[in-house]
Scaffold this motif. Structure first.
Motif, short mmCIF file in Angstrom:
data_model
loop_
_atom_site.label_atom_id
_atom_site.label_comp_id
_atom_site.label_asym_id
_atom_site.label_seq_id
_atom_site.Cartn_x
_atom_site.Cartn_y
_atom_site.Cartn_z
N ILE A 100 -63.71 9.54 91.56
CA ILE A 100 -63.55 9.79 92.99
C ILE A 100 -62.25 9.21 93.56
CG2 ILE A 100 -64.50 9.21 95.28
CD1 ILE A 100 -67.30 9.79 94.14
N SER A 121 -66.69 14.94 97.99
CA SER A 121 -67.86 14.24 97.45
C SER A 121 -69.05 14.24 98.39
CB SER A 121 -67.48 12.81 97.04
OG SER A 121 -66.47 12.86 96.04
N PRO A 126 -72.98 11.80 94.93
CA PRO A 126 -72.52 11.11 96.14
C PRO A 126 -72.83 11.90 97.41
CG PRO A 126 -70.67 12.14 95.00
CD PRO A 126 -71.86 12.28 94.11
N THR A 307 -64.29 10.79 103.52
CA THR A 307 -65.59 10.88 102.85
C THR A 307 -66.69 10.73 103.91
OG1 THR A 307 -66.01 8.53 102.46
CG2 THR A 307 -64.56 9.67 100.88
#
Lengths: 329, 329
Positions: A100, A121, A126, A307
């Motif tokens: 990642i 992700s 995740p 994210t």
């Protein structure tokens, strides 16, 4: 109200799930599908929506607010996400945990240069599981965290079974051990080995005349896949396989067992769990809900890679802040 | 590293919980306690930290990055939060759901005018439960949401019992009905009445010579508090009360039963639950973790009122974005 215009890259189980999730969100619409196959050969469910070769992505650059990438993490996404971030706001479900940071850097660079926004992700792990680990560990800094997966299909382990000689069809379920879950819930903060947390259950359709005891031995002894687990292997008929083992259920648990108080005498437990009838349909639902956030944040001028940790929850809802405070707080 | 300087207003169970939670977070420190009592009479646990009258709040204005308000929602917070937001970044746990919009407006105005930042209605409900409702409903727009509380002490219902003639001590536990939880988990999306979701369990120490059957009747028939529930009343000795019923456990469940798929044929379930040894200590842990977020967001120049919906999760952690992606995603 202007709808959020979504394009899909990759029309497998996940891509089809995204198409279905868009139908459940009236403020979104599907505008195009990109594929690596011959576009003529791809039949999608939504009437009137065009399918293009992924090489022609530029043709829809102005037609989509966000492109949701539905390829695999092993080889597709590491290439596709940075590349398509040069043209689109992109969302992917890149799930190779160890890679990642590297993927983030590549996508961040591409999307900053192009002035786009990217979410990587996303999904449940995740994704939602990571989010729950973050909230729970921030709230209860002293304690232990546990993640259990299943009961659900592991694609990697199923693939491994199918590579064994004599196996016609095969599927593997990862199962959390109920006793371990209960131990964690008790607040005792146990140390659990790999074997104590999960079992692996395999269903195999052998080829005619295959040596089934050899197949079973090969599965159970397979390094990194099965050797550290208690594994059971069931040999079944193709009919039974077809009837009971073609869905993609999954699920899991994120638990935080913490302590508070003057002498850490108070036990506090947070548990998050999901039970999914279809893993790809659920992951797709997560991706589509974050399309709402990327459209809003992009229109505010944000660029670069983000994210799930960076996205204010309110951006996921079609309700206004005022409505959320009145109805959901 | 500079620590986040926290002051506490109100030193009851919640205020003391905040003091304890600060000890568990090495990047925070307690700088002062404000009280409405005589400061001389308030003995706190942390050596060297001053206690001031709440009227002298101005004295610590430059010494605290954030003031955590630990008063009650009925009368304290509606006044205190807007007032103290004129001097401080403030965090409260205002939990009268119906009055949140009004409270938000008042706090927003005060904090904007003063250039401060305010977080209201933090804790677990409102708070973490609200957050889970928001995520789950945004991800699964078609479905039904359920919130169950308990097993835990309801302060309001315990107070109501104690107002009955002949009651010396009393406590009430709200209990989720296990059968209802299981029905929801099955994915059947049941319609549940108030009575089907929770029961109420009361423990009462009667005064000598009190008419216990009259007490029981009065409790069970009490409008808005008990009449819509299956209620059990246990009469116990003061010793037993002291031994088993002086803790403040609580907990609950937020569940989303959703459907996905071409014909909504796929069942998807999300469940969040907490089991708390101490309700005030847990709520305090939530408040202190959001102190980290308010300090960061304030230093970025944000002002006005926010709720848990507006705060990017990453701001709650002491880890950097890079660390979070590497370790927690």
């Amino acid at each position: 109200m202007e709808k959020i215009r979504i394009a899909i890259a990759g029309y497998g189980n996940l891509g089809r799930g995204v198409e279905l999730a868009i139908r459940q969100n009236p403020d979104t619409e599907l505008v195009a599908v990109l594929t690596r196959r011959d576009p003529e050969s791809v039949k999608i469910l939504t009437p009137g929506v065009p399918v293009y070769s992924i090489g022609d992505a530029k043709m829809i650059q102005d037609k989509a607010d966000v492109l949701i990438l539905c390829g695999g993490s092993a080889t597709d996404l590491p290439q596709q996400t940075p590349q398509l971030a040069k043209m689109f706001n992109v969302i992917d479900s890149f799930d190779t945990h160890a890679r990642i940071p590297e993927h983030f850097e590549n996508v961040d660079r591409a999307s900053r240069e192009s002035g786009n926004l990217a979410f990587i992700s996303l999904g449940w792990d995740p994704g939602l599981f990571s989010l729950n680990r973050l909230y729970a560990e921030s709230i209860l800094p002293q304690g232990k965290s546990y993640t259990f997966w299943g009961k659900g299909v592991s694609q990697g382990h199923s693939d491994a079974i199918r590579r064994i000689e004599g196996v016609k069809r095969g599927i593997q379920y990862t199962c959390p051990v109920e006793k371990a879950l209960e131990e964690v819930r008790s607040g005792s903060q146990p140390e659990l080995t790999t074997r104590q947390k999960h079992t692996r259950e395999c269903f195999v359709v052998p080829h005619d005349g295959a040596d089934i005891s050899k197949i079973e031995q090969e599965i159970k002894g397979m390094k990194n896949y099965f050797d550290e687990y208690d594994t059971t292997v069931h040999f079944i008929s193709e009919e039974e396989f077809e009837k009971d083992h073609t869905k993609m259920p999954h699920g899991g648990f994120v638990m935080r067992s913490g302590v508070t108080g003057e002498n850490r005498e108070t036990s506090q437990m947070i548990e998050y769990s999901i039970k999914l009838g279809s893993n790809p349909e659920f992951t797709a639902s997560v991706l589509v809900c974050f399309a709402r956030a990327i459209a809003r944040m992009s229109s505010e001028g944000m660029t670069g890679c983000r994210t799930i940790f960076d996205i204010p929850p309110a951006y996921l809802s079609s309700l206004t802040g005022e409505e959320l405070r009145a109805k959901m707080l």
